[in-house]
Enzyme design. Structure first.
Site, mmCIF file in Angstrom:
data_model
loop_
_atom_site.group_PDB
_atom_site.id
_atom_site.type_symbol
_atom_site.label_atom_id
_atom_site.label_comp_id
_atom_site.label_asym_id
_atom_site.label_seq_id
_atom_site.Cartn_x
_atom_site.Cartn_y
_atom_site.Cartn_z
ATOM 1 N N SER A 298 -11.362 14.151 -6.021
ATOM 2 C CA SER A 298 -11.156 15.603 -6.242
ATOM 3 C C SER A 298 -12.206 16.254 -7.134
ATOM 4 C CB SER A 298 -9.783 15.856 -6.849
ATOM 5 O OG SER A 298 -8.802 15.757 -5.868
ATOM 6 N N LYS B 32 -14.260 18.838 -5.540
ATOM 7 C CA LYS B 32 -13.751 20.200 -5.280
ATOM 8 C C LYS B 32 -14.509 21.244 -6.114
ATOM 9 C CE LYS B 32 -9.191 18.339 -4.041
ATOM 10 N NZ LYS B 32 -7.829 18.043 -4.515
ATOM 11 N N TYR C 266 -13.619 17.474 4.410
ATOM 12 C CA TYR C 266 -12.877 17.252 3.158
ATOM 13 C C TYR C 266 -12.862 15.756 2.779
ATOM 14 C CZ TYR C 266 -8.933 16.812 -0.042
ATOM 15 O OH TYR C 266 -8.143 16.486 -1.119
ATOM 16 N N TYR D 286 -4.452 19.339 -12.517
ATOM 17 C CA TYR D 286 -3.186 19.577 -11.801
ATOM 18 C C TYR D 286 -2.031 19.883 -12.747
ATOM 19 C CZ TYR D 286 -6.375 17.583 -8.575
ATOM 20 O OH TYR D 286 -7.493 17.344 -7.863
ATOM 21 N N VAL E 92 -8.764 11.055 -8.150
ATOM 22 C CA VAL E 92 -7.960 9.828 -8.104
ATOM 23 C C VAL E 92 -8.813 8.557 -8.037
ATOM 24 C CG1 VAL E 92 -5.841 10.886 -7.195
ATOM 25 C CG2 VAL E 92 -7.577 10.005 -5.600
HETATM 26 O O1 DON Z 1 -6.775 14.350 -0.773
HETATM 27 C C1 DON Z 1 -6.535 13.485 -1.599
HETATM 28 O O2 DON Z 1 -5.386 13.154 -1.878
HETATM 29 C C2 DON Z 1 -7.694 12.814 -2.300
HETATM 30 N N1 DON Z 1 -8.828 12.721 -1.420
HETATM 31 C C3 DON Z 1 -8.109 13.560 -3.517
HETATM 32 C C4 DON Z 1 -7.005 13.730 -4.517
HETATM 33 C C5 DON Z 1 -7.460 13.712 -5.920
HETATM 34 O O3 DON Z 1 -8.481 13.189 -6.286
HETATM 35 C C6 DON Z 1 -6.530 14.273 -6.909
HETATM 36 N N2 DON Z 1 -7.025 14.004 -8.237
HETATM 37 N N3 DON Z 1 -6.547 13.717 -9.245
#
Ligand code: DON
Length: 317
Positions: free
Chosen positions: A76, A79, A201, A253, A271
């Site tokens: 993420s 983003k 994405y 978040y 993540v």
């Molecule tokens: O879409 C997802 O769930 C992951 N590619 C990215 C989520 C993420 O990194 C949330 N971060 N803390």
């Protein structure tokens, strides 16, 4: 050693390598705790017992500690890069399609999107990032290449790649993201084919970078939108203000309030276990440790950033 003004002294000479080494020692008991992001199967095999930190300063110095040469999946954190590109493409019209409020929900939650009729709360929850990916796709002939060029230039590292295996692994298990993106499409808040938006994405999330790469790649956000190396303008200063504000309020978040309380810096997590923080006008601080807390943020990483601002006084508050 970089002389940096801190609230703890008129011109405290911070010994950053010493601070980083001390933090590494202090958070050692937390390293390996938490869970790696196994919902993306390819990430399940990343060893949890890793820890790296990097600091890049506006005077051109780089300080590293721990496992800083290892590449990890930025997830993420990407983003923020795509938000840069989408803002450049659409300007403030972007905010007709995505909000600017913390969600108070998990990053992949579906419920809020139904209640708010397909307008995601912010660009950093997954639904918001899908809209941003859609905007980038609509404004470029090759979105992946455009993003790669942007990230490579920002990090000054032409070797950065998107890990195809991670992208495919997430696509094959990405039922929630497919649900969210189809939902957005039903509200006409996605223009391109859902498969194309998610392909982009998943690839943006699969960018592989080191702590040092990320520290350099975010430096323009500590520098009013100016590239620290070349002096060229990357984005307008008012957009830097917006992006940092969004990182502060939404970058971690539903832990953003706690993160502001503990760390007091704009930051973005992923993540993959990375967290990037921006100290405006001074530096970027990156930490990576793959074990995550229940909100999806690096457990040792958040503790390390908390100690960093405690030890240096370099929070924005
Ligand atoms: O879409 C997802 O769930 C992951 N590619 C990215 C989520 C993420 O990194 C949330 N971060 N803390």
């Amino acid at each position: 050693m970089t002389p940096i003004r801190s609230q703890y002294g008129s011109s405290a000479d911070l010994d950053i390598p010493k601070v980083l080494a001390r933090i590494h020692e202090e958070v050692r008991p937390l390293i390996g705790q938490g869970k790696v992001a196994s919902y993306i199967p390819r990430l399940a095999c990343v060893p949890a017992n890793r820890f790296g930190m990097a600091v890049a300063t506006l005077d051109g110095a780089l300080y590293t500690e721990g496992d800083t040469d290892e590449l990890f999946s930025i997830q993420s954190i990407s983003k923020v890069f795509t938000l840069n590109l989408a803002l450049e493409a659409l300007g403030s019209d972007l905010w007709k399609r995505v909000g600017r409020e913390p969600s108070g929900n998990a990053f992949n939650s579906l419920v809020q999107l139904e209640r708010e009729r397909g307008i995601p709360r912010n660009p950093f929850i997954n639904a918001g990032a899908h809209v941003i990916a859609d905007v980038v796709l609509s404004h470029t002939s090759n979105a992946r290449q455009k993003l790669l060029e942007f990230v490579r230039d920002r990090a000054d590292n032409q070797a950065i790649i998107m890990d195809e295996e991670v992208a495919i692994s997430e696509r094959d298990a990405g039922f929630r993201n497919f649900a969210l993106a189809n939902f957005l499409r039903s509200f006409n808040n996605i223009e391109n084919k859902v498969d194309d938006v998610l392909d982009f994405y998943f690839h943006q999330c699969a960018l592989q970078m080191s702590c040092a790469d990320l520290a350099h790649a975010f430096l323009h956000l500590a520098n009013g939108g100016i590239c620290q190396r070349s002096g060229e303008s990357v984005i307008k200063p008012d957009r830097v203000k917006r992006i940092n504000a969004l990182m502060m309020t939404c970058g971690t978040y539903d832990a953003a309030g706690e993160f502001a309380f503990r760390v007091g810096l704009p930051a973005k997590s992923g993540v993959g276990g990375g967290i990037v923080a921006v100290v405006p006008s001074v530096m970027t601080v990156v930490v990576w440790s793959p074990g995550l807390d229940e909100k999806g943020n690096s457990l040792a990483g958040a503790a390390a950033l908390g100690r960093f601002t405690e030890l240096t006084g370099l929070s924005i508050f």
